[in-house]
Motif scaffolding. Structure first.
Motif, PDB file in Angstrom:
ATOM      1  N   THR A 117     -19.031 -16.153  -8.054  1.00 39.50           N
ATOM      2  CA  THR A 117     -20.247 -16.775  -8.578  1.00 39.50           C
ATOM      3  C   THR A 117     -21.068 -15.742  -9.331  1.00 39.50           C
ATOM      4  O   THR A 117     -21.293 -14.630  -8.841  1.00 39.50           O
ATOM      5  CB  THR A 117     -21.076 -17.376  -7.434  1.00 39.50           C
ATOM      6  OG1 THR A 117     -20.264 -18.313  -6.726  1.00 39.50           O
ATOM      7  CG2 THR A 117     -22.303 -18.072  -7.975  1.00 39.50           C
ATOM      8  N   LEU A 118     -21.531 -16.126 -10.523  1.00 40.70           N
ATOM      9  CA  LEU A 118     -22.369 -15.252 -11.330  1.00 40.70           C
ATOM     10  C   LEU A 118     -23.824 -15.648 -11.169  1.00 40.70           C
ATOM     11  O   LEU A 118     -24.143 -16.790 -10.819  1.00 40.70           O
ATOM     12  CB  LEU A 118     -21.962 -15.345 -12.798  1.00 40.70           C
ATOM     13  CG  LEU A 118     -20.524 -14.916 -13.121  1.00 40.70           C
ATOM     14  CD1 LEU A 118     -20.232 -15.135 -14.599  1.00 40.70           C
ATOM     15  CD2 LEU A 118     -20.291 -13.469 -12.729  1.00 40.70           C
ATOM     16  N   PRO A 119     -24.735 -14.718 -11.420  1.00 39.58           N
ATOM     17  CA  PRO A 119     -26.157 -15.060 -11.323  1.00 39.58           C
ATOM     18  C   PRO A 119     -26.516 -16.173 -12.300  1.00 39.58           C
ATOM     19  O   PRO A 119     -25.868 -16.371 -13.332  1.00 39.58           O
ATOM     20  CB  PRO A 119     -26.859 -13.741 -11.662  1.00 39.58           C
ATOM     21  CG  PRO A 119     -25.842 -12.685 -11.413  1.00 39.58           C
ATOM     22  CD  PRO A 119     -24.524 -13.296 -11.710  1.00 39.58           C
ATOM     23  N   GLY A 120     -27.600 -16.894 -11.971  1.00 35.29           N
ATOM     24  CA  GLY A 120     -28.063 -17.984 -12.816  1.00 35.29           C
ATOM     25  C   GLY A 120     -28.757 -17.468 -14.062  1.00 35.29           C
ATOM     26  O   GLY A 120     -28.739 -16.272 -14.380  1.00 35.29           O
ATOM     27  N   GLY A 121     -29.386 -18.405 -14.801  1.00 32.68           N
ATOM     28  CA  GLY A 121     -30.033 -18.050 -16.043  1.00 32.68           C
ATOM     29  C   GLY A 121     -31.195 -17.107 -15.834  1.00 32.68           C
ATOM     30  O   GLY A 121     -31.864 -17.118 -14.806  1.00 32.68           O
ATOM     31  N   GLY A 122     -31.465 -16.308 -16.848  1.00 36.84           N
ATOM     32  CA  GLY A 122     -32.543 -15.343 -16.775  1.00 36.84           C
ATOM     33  C   GLY A 122     -31.997 -13.927 -16.748  1.00 36.84           C
ATOM     34  O   GLY A 122     -30.808 -13.666 -16.938  1.00 36.84           O
ATOM     35  N   LEU A 123     -32.896 -12.983 -16.515  1.00 37.65           N
ATOM     36  CA  LEU A 123     -32.533 -11.567 -16.450  1.00 37.65           C
ATOM     37  C   LEU A 123     -32.373 -11.163 -14.993  1.00 37.65           C
ATOM     38  O   LEU A 123     -33.301 -11.321 -14.195  1.00 37.65           O
ATOM     39  CB  LEU A 123     -33.608 -10.710 -17.115  1.00 37.65           C
ATOM     40  CG  LEU A 123     -33.401  -9.195 -17.040  1.00 37.65           C
ATOM     41  CD1 LEU A 123     -32.116  -8.789 -17.750  1.00 37.65           C
ATOM     42  CD2 LEU A 123     -34.599  -8.454 -17.620  1.00 37.65           C
ATOM     43  N   SER A 124     -31.159 -10.653 -14.638  1.00 38.57           N
ATOM     44  CA  SER A 124     -30.880 -10.187 -13.277  1.00 38.57           C
ATOM     45  C   SER A 124     -30.483  -8.715 -13.346  1.00 38.57           C
ATOM     46  O   SER A 124     -29.530  -8.350 -14.060  1.00 38.57           O
ATOM     47  CB  SER A 124     -29.756 -11.009 -12.631  1.00 38.57           C
ATOM     48  OG  SER A 124     -30.108 -12.371 -12.555  1.00 38.57           O
TER      49      SER A 124
END
Length: 743
Positions: free
Chosen positions: A474-481
């Motif tokens: 699983t990859l992080p959701g939208g936005g800056l991580s």
């Protein structure tokens, strides 16, 4: 008496003199001073002279100052065979200038010579009324005529061919007047023509009572027989007009002459005779009303009237209200022939039965009213007196109903803004071979499962160690991580994660559903989709096979508008309105519980004027949200506390308004104008999306609406193509034969 002659000089020494000087020299040499004072006449003789010199010479002779436009150029020949006066010389000059294309406009003590096309724009004399004026000759004059009887627009149509092309004639419908700018001599002729046209009608209106026939039937027949022509140039003022008054059963006659009026009266007298055949069955052809509904109304009227009589033993009103249902109007209906006088038929009304009892005589031995839906006619069996009363009602009800064009505007403007920021971390002491480990975890579900640090770490671990799992990490959701990573025994461990996201969504939706309907008729327009909704699912097992089942329900989602307009005598429109706007919430498309449908409904009654825009209602919604997830104590530390909290803020604003604009259409011209406007709009929209020309791909054209010619579309329905396809035979375009309508 000696003759004075003004001629063109022939000697070289005199050719440098102006025409005015020549006039003075010639007169002084030929006539002594005493004779000059006694006689002012002189003869003019200018052949091929400069036009400006001739004007100045005549001005010197007539004592009139001329202002000459610089565009007035050329030569002029002005010769008089005998001596003429000053006024005659001025008239002769204006006539000669008119032939050259120039006009003279008199001013205050002077006269202007300008091109004929510019004369109407100069400040010349202006006359009021048809009284004779002292201005004569070929001078430009403006005159205003006030008409008493004839229409100004009709007079302008008659007089326009008699006006010079460079001059004007206009009508003012406000006070029924005509303004003409033309030459003075032509205006005198036009004054006589206007006086002859502006006269009262030769005959007045006549009212002719009708004794035996029906006035409305006679009016239709006489109008057709007295028509002088069917050309487009025919007007109502030149033909015989006959109108029917159903209340008094009389005819109102208007004719352009006494002879035409007498001819119409003679024809009416011959047609207004009693019927030669016995019988009381009448067939009435309707023009606008619906036969089944009108028959039901007439039965109720006759039933109520009969119930007040003294010869009928029982009232027929109750029977009239129960015997006919909306679906039974054309099936014999109220008081049909099957309702005889037998006891089994129950109470009956003699006006509505085909057979009368022996005790019933006179007008009460009537028949019935029946509708024939296929021909839209009424079959009435009734005595002559009852039939006349019914025809008066029919003529007033069988009129062209007005229509209402309804244009609605549904405007929705939404703004959705959201912002979130949070820090999460996790860690543990030792390594994977340690028996006991001390660790900590700070995570939040506010940002969603894709941004939870624990879920991300577990997903990475499963994606690298499992040999049977086919699920991708699983990859992080939208936005800056932004995270701090640590490699542990070939696996990716996540130590800290900071996530920031800001979203801004705007929507502007404008829907304009339009429709047209008859007065007091329900109109519905529905534009949308049939959306499937999962209502249940189960699996049946039969041996080693499983058979899954799903139950689905479908909902209509979109726009629905229902309007029933009712036009009042004052011009206002009462409307019963039902409006529904629904859509699927996109955020619930993947929800396990199913989708969510947003629905907005307005149901009300309003009153509006013709062409007025009214607001039905709407929604102005402003929703804000502010949430914070934090670690108790640590999240309250200034500045550093932001490392131990997750903050979200959102604001959603919705502006929804619904407007309505009804327009009453009472004539064919209004309907054609409205349809043409909408037709041209759609055609221009189709032409506006034509693809650009390209040498790489062929242009196959595009389908567009055909152009309108005299209110009818042409046969071509496709734009001309650079490379036309093979010619195809055109279908037969012959229209069907018109079906005559009986009146």
């Amino acid at each position: 008496m000696k003759k004075q002659t003004v001629s063109k000089p022939t000697f070289p020494a005199l050719r440098r003199l102006s025409a005015g000087a020549l006039l003075c020299c010639a007169v002084a040499a030929a006539v002594p001073p005493a004779a000059w004072a006694a006689n002012d006449d002189a003869a003019l003789n200018f052949v091929g002279a400069d036009i400006e010199s001739v004007i100045k010479a005549v001005g010197h002779y007539t004592n009139i100052t001329f202002v000459i436009d610089p565009r007035v150029k050329g030569t002029l020949t002005l010769v008089s065979e005998k001596s003429i006066s000053k006024s005659q010389a001025f008239s002769l000059l204006t006539s000669a200038l008119r032939l050259q294309g120039y006009a003279v406009v008199s001013g205050d003590g002077y006269a202007k010579v300008v091109p004929e096309a510019e004369a109407k724009l100069q400040s010349g004399p202006t006359l009021i009324g048809t009284a004779p004026s002292a201005i004569k000759g070929d001078q430009i004059v403006s005159q205003v005529f006030h008409l008493n009887y004839e229409s100004a627009a009709n007079v302008v149509t008659v007089l326009r061919p008699l006006i010079s092309p460079n001059n004007t004639i206009n009508a003012n419908p406000g006070n029924n007047s005509v303004v003409i700018t033309d030459y003075a001599d032509n205006l005198k002729r036009l004054t006589k023509i206007i006086a002859a046209l502006d006269a009262p009608a030769a005959t007045d209106l006549d009212v002719i009572p009708v004794r035996y026939a029906i006035a409305s039937d006679l009016a239709t027949m006489v109008n057709k027989l007295m028509e002088t022509g069917t050309g487009s140039g025919a007007t109502d003022a030149g033909r015989v007009s006959v109108l029917a008054d159903p209340r008094t059963n009389a005819l109102i006659l208007r004719a352009p002459s006494a002879a035409r009026a007498n001819l119409a009266k003679s024809l009416i007298a011959k047609l207004d005779q009693p019927t030669a055949e016995l019988g009381n069955v009448h067939v009435v052809y309707l023009k606008n009303a619906e036969a089944t509904k009108l028959a039901q109304t007439l039965r109720a009227v006759v039933s109520n009237d009969a119930s007040t009589g003294t010869t009928s033993p029982t009232g027929g009103a109750a029977q009239g209200s129960t015997a006919t249902q909306p679906g039974q109007a054309g099936q014999g209906g109220m008081g049909g022939a099957n309702q005889g006088t037998g006891a089994s038929s129950g109470p009956s009304n003699p006006l509505l039965n085909n057979s009368a009892s022996p005790q019933q005589t006179g007008s009460n031995s009537a028949g019935f009213i029946q509708a024939d839906a296929s021909t839209n006619t009424l079959i009435i069996t009734a005595p002559e007196s009852v039939y006349r009363n019914l025809r008066a009602v029919i003529d007033q009800l069988d009129v062209r109903r007005a229509q209402v064009y309804i244009e609605s505007l549904i405007v929705e403007v939404t703004s959705d803004k959201a912002s979130e920021f949070g820090v999460q971390w996790m860690g543990a002491t030792g390594n994977e071979n340690s028996t006991y480990r001390i660790g900590g975890l700070q995570s939040y579900n506010t940002g969603g499962s894709n941004n939870n640090i624990a879920a991300l770490a577990l997903s990475q671990r499963k994606g690298t160690t499992s040999t049977t799992s086919t699920t991708a990490p699983t990859l992080p959701g939208g936005g800056l991580s932004i995270g701090v990573f640590k490699q542990v025994a070939g696996q990716l461990g996540l130590g800290a994660l900071a996530h920031s996201l800001e979203s801004d969504g705007n929507a502007n939706i404008l829907s304009t559903p339009n429709m047209i309907t008859l007065d007091n008729e329900l109109a519905t327009i529905q534009v949308g989709q049939n959306v499937p909704i999962l209502t249940g699912q189960f699996t049946t097992t039969a041996g080693t096979n499983s058979n899954p089942f799903q139950t689905i329900d479908r909902k209509e989602v979109g726009l629905t508008l229902k309007v029933r307009p009712q036009i009042s005598e004052g011009g206002t429109i009462k409307m019963a309105i039902y409006h529904e706007t629904s859509n699927v919430d996109k955020s619930t498309l993947t929800a396990t519980a199913g989708i969510t449908i947003n629905k907005r409904v307005i149901e009300n009654n309003v009153i509006a004027d013709d062409g007025q825009i009214i607001v039905l209602g709407g929604l102005i919604e402003d929703t804000t949200g502010d949430g914070t997830d934090k670690v108790r104590g640590l999240g309250d530390i200034p500045v550093l506390g932001n490392l131990f909290k997750y903050q979200t803020r959102s604001r959603k604003k919705t502006n929804l308004m619904i407007f309505l604009r009804p327009v009453v259409i009472r004539s064919k011209e209004q309907s054609v104008s409205l349809a043409t406007d909408r037709y041209d709009y759609m055609r221009s929209e189709q032409q506006g999306i034509k693809p650009a020309d390209s040498i790489l791909v062929n242009d196959f054209g595009q389908p567009v609406l055909p152009a309108l010619v005299n209110g009818r579309p042409t046969n071509s329905v496709t734009v001309a193509q650079p490379v036309p396809p093979a010619p195809q035979p055109k279908p037969d375009q012959a229209p069907g034969a018109a079906t005559p309508v009986k009146n």
